[in-house]
Write a protein that holds these residues in place. Sequence first.
Motif, PDB file in Angstrom:
ATOM      1  N   ASP A 109       0.829  -1.203   0.000  1.00 36.50           N
ATOM      2  CA  ASP A 109       0.000   0.000   0.000  1.00 36.50           C
ATOM      3  C   ASP A 109       0.866   1.256   0.000  1.00 36.50           C
ATOM      4  OD1 ASP A 109      -2.651   1.405   0.399  1.00 36.50           O
ATOM      5  OD2 ASP A 109      -1.610   2.021   2.238  1.00 36.50           O
ATOM      6  N   ARG A 110       1.972   1.225   0.744  1.00 36.89           N
ATOM      7  CA  ARG A 110       2.875   2.377   0.759  1.00 36.89           C
ATOM      8  C   ARG A 110       3.482   2.611  -0.623  1.00 36.89           C
ATOM      9  NH1 ARG A 110       6.331   1.699   6.442  1.00 36.89           N
ATOM     10  NH2 ARG A 110       4.540   1.252   7.793  1.00 36.89           N
ATOM     11  N   ILE A 111       3.862   1.519  -1.292  1.00 38.84           N
ATOM     12  CA  ILE A 111       4.415   1.663  -2.644  1.00 38.84           C
ATOM     13  C   ILE A 111       3.382   2.284  -3.568  1.00 38.84           C
ATOM     14  CG2 ILE A 111       5.213   0.380  -4.671  1.00 38.84           C
ATOM     15  CD1 ILE A 111       6.549  -1.597  -2.780  1.00 38.84           C
ATOM     16  N   ALA A 112       2.130   1.820  -3.465  1.00 44.90           N
ATOM     17  CA  ALA A 112       1.066   2.345  -4.323  1.00 44.90           C
ATOM     18  C   ALA A 112       0.850   3.835  -4.092  1.00 44.90           C
ATOM     19  CB  ALA A 112      -0.229   1.576  -4.068  1.00 44.90           C
ATOM     20  N   ARG A 113       1.104   4.297  -2.860  1.00 45.99           N
ATOM     21  CA  ARG A 113       0.923   5.716  -2.536  1.00 45.99           C
ATOM     22  C   ARG A 113       2.199   6.527  -2.719  1.00 45.99           C
ATOM     23  NH1 ARG A 113       0.148   6.455   2.584  1.00 45.99           N
ATOM     24  NH2 ARG A 113       0.400   4.325   3.366  1.00 45.99           N
ATOM     25  N   GLY A 114       3.259   5.873  -3.250  1.00 41.43           N
ATOM     26  CA  GLY A 114       4.502   6.586  -3.498  1.00 41.43           C
ATOM     27  C   GLY A 114       5.303   6.874  -2.252  1.00 41.43           C
ATOM     28  N   LYS A 115       5.097   6.101  -1.191  1.00 37.26           N
ATOM     29  CA  LYS A 115       5.792   6.305   0.076  1.00 37.26           C
ATOM     30  C   LYS A 115       6.940   5.302   0.222  1.00 37.26           C
ATOM     31  CE  LYS A 115       2.743   9.377   1.432  1.00 37.26           C
ATOM     32  NZ  LYS A 115       3.089  10.817   1.590  1.00 37.26           N
ATOM     33  N   ASP A 116       7.914   5.637   1.101  1.00 32.80           N
ATOM     34  CA  ASP A 116       8.957   4.675   1.446  1.00 32.80           C
ATOM     35  C   ASP A 116       8.338   3.511   2.199  1.00 32.80           C
ATOM     36  OD1 ASP A 116      11.133   5.987   0.332  1.00 32.80           O
ATOM     37  OD2 ASP A 116      11.500   7.181   2.132  1.00 32.80           O
ATOM     38  N   VAL A 117       8.811   2.300   1.910  1.00 29.83           N
ATOM     39  CA  VAL A 117       8.246   1.130   2.587  1.00 29.83           C
ATOM     40  C   VAL A 117       8.778   0.991   4.007  1.00 29.83           C
ATOM     41  CG1 VAL A 117       7.902  -0.116   0.431  1.00 29.83           C
ATOM     42  CG2 VAL A 117      10.021  -0.441   1.712  1.00 29.83           C
ATOM     43  N   SER A 118       9.867   1.664   4.350  1.00 31.30           N
ATOM     44  CA  SER A 118      10.493   1.515   5.657  1.00 31.30           C
ATOM     45  C   SER A 118      10.805   2.880   6.239  1.00 31.30           C
ATOM     46  CB  SER A 118      11.786   0.702   5.539  1.00 31.30           C
ATOM     47  OG  SER A 118      12.522   0.730   6.749  1.00 31.30           O
ATOM     48  N   VAL A 119      10.825   2.956   7.570  1.00 36.16           N
ATOM     49  CA  VAL A 119      11.217   4.205   8.219  1.00 36.16           C
ATOM     50  C   VAL A 119      12.678   4.537   7.937  1.00 36.16           C
ATOM     51  CG1 VAL A 119       9.516   4.030  10.052  1.00 36.16           C
ATOM     52  CG2 VAL A 119      11.736   2.940  10.345  1.00 36.16           C
ATOM     53  N   LEU A 120      13.463   3.544   7.524  1.00 32.30           N
ATOM     54  CA  LEU A 120      14.856   3.794   7.149  1.00 32.30           C
ATOM     55  C   LEU A 120      14.972   4.353   5.737  1.00 32.30           C
ATOM     56  CD1 LEU A 120      16.603   0.544   8.470  1.00 32.30           C
ATOM     57  CD2 LEU A 120      16.502   2.783   9.572  1.00 32.30           C
ATOM     58  N   GLY A 121      13.868   4.351   4.995  1.00 31.82           N
ATOM     59  CA  GLY A 121      13.953   4.650   3.580  1.00 31.82           C
ATOM     60  C   GLY A 121      14.373   3.392   2.831  1.00 31.82           C
ATOM     61  N   SER A 122      14.287   3.432   1.533  1.00 25.28           N
ATOM     62  CA  SER A 122      14.676   2.270   0.734  1.00 25.28           C
ATOM     63  C   SER A 122      16.153   2.393   0.394  1.00 25.28           C
ATOM     64  CB  SER A 122      13.843   2.190  -0.544  1.00 25.28           C
ATOM     65  OG  SER A 122      14.151   1.019  -1.258  1.00 25.28           O
ATOM     66  N   ARG A 123      16.985   1.741   1.182  1.00 27.03           N
ATOM     67  CA  ARG A 123      18.432   1.897   1.038  1.00 27.03           C
ATOM     68  C   ARG A 123      18.980   1.069  -0.112  1.00 27.03           C
ATOM     69  NH1 ARG A 123      21.000   1.825   7.137  1.00 27.03           N
ATOM     70  NH2 ARG A 123      19.844   3.611   7.944  1.00 27.03           N
ATOM     71  N   THR A 124      19.922   1.652  -0.798  1.00 31.08           N
ATOM     72  CA  THR A 124      20.714   0.933  -1.786  1.00 31.08           C
ATOM     73  C   THR A 124      22.167   1.310  -1.560  1.00 31.08           C
ATOM     74  OG1 THR A 124      20.399   2.725  -3.390  1.00 31.08           O
ATOM     75  CG2 THR A 124      18.872   0.862  -3.501  1.00 31.08           C
ATOM     76  N   LEU A 125      23.072   0.676  -2.288  1.00 27.73           N
ATOM     77  CA  LEU A 125      24.484   1.010  -2.160  1.00 27.73           C
ATOM     78  C   LEU A 125      24.744   2.339  -2.857  1.00 27.73           C
ATOM     79  CD1 LEU A 125      26.322  -2.376  -2.713  1.00 27.73           C
ATOM     80  CD2 LEU A 125      25.973  -1.147  -0.586  1.00 27.73           C
ATOM     81  N   VAL A 126      24.894   3.371  -2.065  1.00 27.64           N
ATOM     82  CA  VAL A 126      25.132   4.707  -2.596  1.00 27.64           C
ATOM     83  C   VAL A 126      26.616   5.014  -2.478  1.00 27.64           C
ATOM     84  CG1 VAL A 126      24.601   7.148  -2.358  1.00 27.64           C
ATOM     85  CG2 VAL A 126      22.830   5.441  -1.930  1.00 27.64           C
ATOM     86  N   SER A 127      27.213   5.501  -3.543  1.00 25.49           N
ATOM     87  CA  SER A 127      28.631   5.824  -3.544  1.00 25.49           C
ATOM     88  C   SER A 127      28.824   7.304  -3.256  1.00 25.49           C
ATOM     89  CB  SER A 127      29.262   5.487  -4.899  1.00 25.49           C
ATOM     90  OG  SER A 127      29.106   4.122  -5.184  1.00 25.49           O
ATOM     91  N   THR A 128      29.794   7.602  -2.414  1.00 24.03           N
ATOM     92  CA  THR A 128      30.135   8.990  -2.160  1.00 24.03           C
ATOM     93  C   THR A 128      31.216   9.477  -3.114  1.00 24.03           C
ATOM     94  OG1 THR A 128      31.759   8.298  -0.520  1.00 24.03           O
ATOM     95  CG2 THR A 128      29.545   8.798   0.266  1.00 24.03           C
ATOM     96  N   GLU A 129      31.781   8.580  -3.855  1.00 20.94           N
ATOM     97  CA  GLU A 129      32.754   8.941  -4.874  1.00 20.94           C
ATOM     98  C   GLU A 129      32.654   7.906  -5.985  1.00 20.94           C
ATOM     99  OE1 GLU A 129      36.911   7.788  -3.501  1.00 20.94           O
ATOM    100  OE2 GLU A 129      35.885   8.092  -1.600  1.00 20.94           O
TER     101      GLU A 129
END
Length: 605
Positions: A201-221
């Motif tokens: 339901d959260r996905i259908a409403r365009g919301k994050d599914v978790s209070v942590l946000g939807s984490r992926t491997l983000v590179s800082t460089e």
Amino acid sequence: MRIALAKMLVALAVVLCAACGGKDLSDADVLEKVVPSMAELQFRTWDLGSGFLVEGGYVVTAAHVVWPLTEVDVVFSDGTEHPNVPVVSYDQLADLAFLGPIETSAPWVGFAYTEGQLEGDSVLNLGYARGDPSITRGKLEQSGNWSEADVKWVSSTAAGIGGMSGGPMTNRNGEVTGLHIRGDESRSLGISSDTVKDRLDRIARGKDVSVLGSRTLVSTEEAKHEHEFVLQGRWDTAVYWGRASLPTIEFDANWDVEYGLFAFDGDPYFRPAFRSTKESVDDACCTSRTWFAVVKQSFDIERHGVIKSSAPLARYEDPDDGRQLQIGDTIMGAIDAPADFDTYTIHLSRAQGIALQVKSFEQITVTIDSSEAAPFEVVSERHRWSEITYRPPRDGKYTIALQQSDETFHGPAGYTLSVSLRPTITRLDSPANTLDSPVGDLLRHKFDHHVPTFQIDYPANITGGNREVIAAELFEQDRWGRTVTLEKRDLSQHRKQPDEELSVVDYMERSVLSGSFPYKAEKTVTAHREIVTPSGAPVLIEDFEVDDGGMKGVRLAYIHEGETGFMAIFYAPGEVFDEWRPVVDYCIGTFSVGDFSVADGMTDE
């Protein structure tokens, strides 16, 4: 082939479960009903685990099955393949991941009404165990609500087989009641379908599914072949990741920095790196999956280094690190890389005890530490769903570090951590039988079973690390790298010929302890002296250093009656050892043979 195998399993289930009574569907009926909605998840040629199709074209699975991928292949039981399906969202607290949406002719599953579920109700686990559609049956044991994470969970006696993670859990009518995330041969754990529906339901409403946000491997460089790094202390790590390659790592750093290579599923290749170490991993590790390179150290010393890789590396910055806690806080996070730490700081008073409540579906090691703590004052316990109590030995800033095992990593481990006061907790005791001295509290080590008595004193504030080292009778090391290691050895192990007479110099050079610790590199002797004992046998004392003073130490050796060797080595990083030297000199002076001590011999010189 897969279709024929599925039909064969269904037929076999009919035979095995012909006697199933009551209103439960047979295993064969449940397989026939649910398997068309089940998917096997793959990345290139690698089978990852299971998932199932839900309304809206989404495929639901366990986060640890696909983390940290952004696309996977979805294959249904009729052979229909959907390549490169995007992973649209992760919920690391609930261990859920959502793929799609996809357009497919496969039917989607129906969810059960779970409010009426009772302990003892039938529970069936389905999934691609070892690549084949499989089913296990058991009873509902327990259900619960992890309120801080907004996650409902269920446990059952149905076995969880490898490959079934991410598959559906159903009731006796083949209606989905949950998603399987953990299990063994006697029980399994799953996320309730109520939580799965809430996240959809959260996905259908365009919301994050978790209070942590939807984490992926983000590179800082950007990904590149060479990175410089700085480690600020023992709880600092540098985490890098790469994709689908066969990396060869060249690593150049100061003394006692460690690095590890980890495949996507956590198989570790981890070892100390002495100055420059090369390590490669084979095809089974990394050619088809994401891999991590993690750099860390054991000491509270700033260390600089360079990591070089034949395959591009990207730096990962952990969003959980470095947050400040206060009494009364509840925080949420996830350990999302192998051998990594999530670190938090908190100011505590020695007048107040605290309780830490840790909740996670994975076992988490929780360590409470401070920059002034001796090893025996550091508390480290392994927990999944329990409480730790602690009484600070002094006022100050403390680190709370959470990690999974260095040896295994099953994917991201979400957790909640709550801090509360617990005034009645007893303070940690200092080591027993400490001795007062001009250089602080000492402990006395008596070498076992020997006449005359051989003994030496060493600092009490470096004890408690609980580390065993082959060939050492005692090994103690603190957070600054200050180390004491003691040995008693039958010299027959060091003779090249049975009748060889070993000098104390020979023993010093041939000792496993002296050769392996503190550094597997050539040592430069900077000072040398001998103290003659009443028996005429000398005590040899040498100052040494390695790496142009990067590490310094003092070692002592003595041979009793030509048969038994005794050795003591005190060492530390160069800048630390210089400050520690008065303590080391005092302890070296306490080495005694019967009534004679090295300090006595020094006085006589």
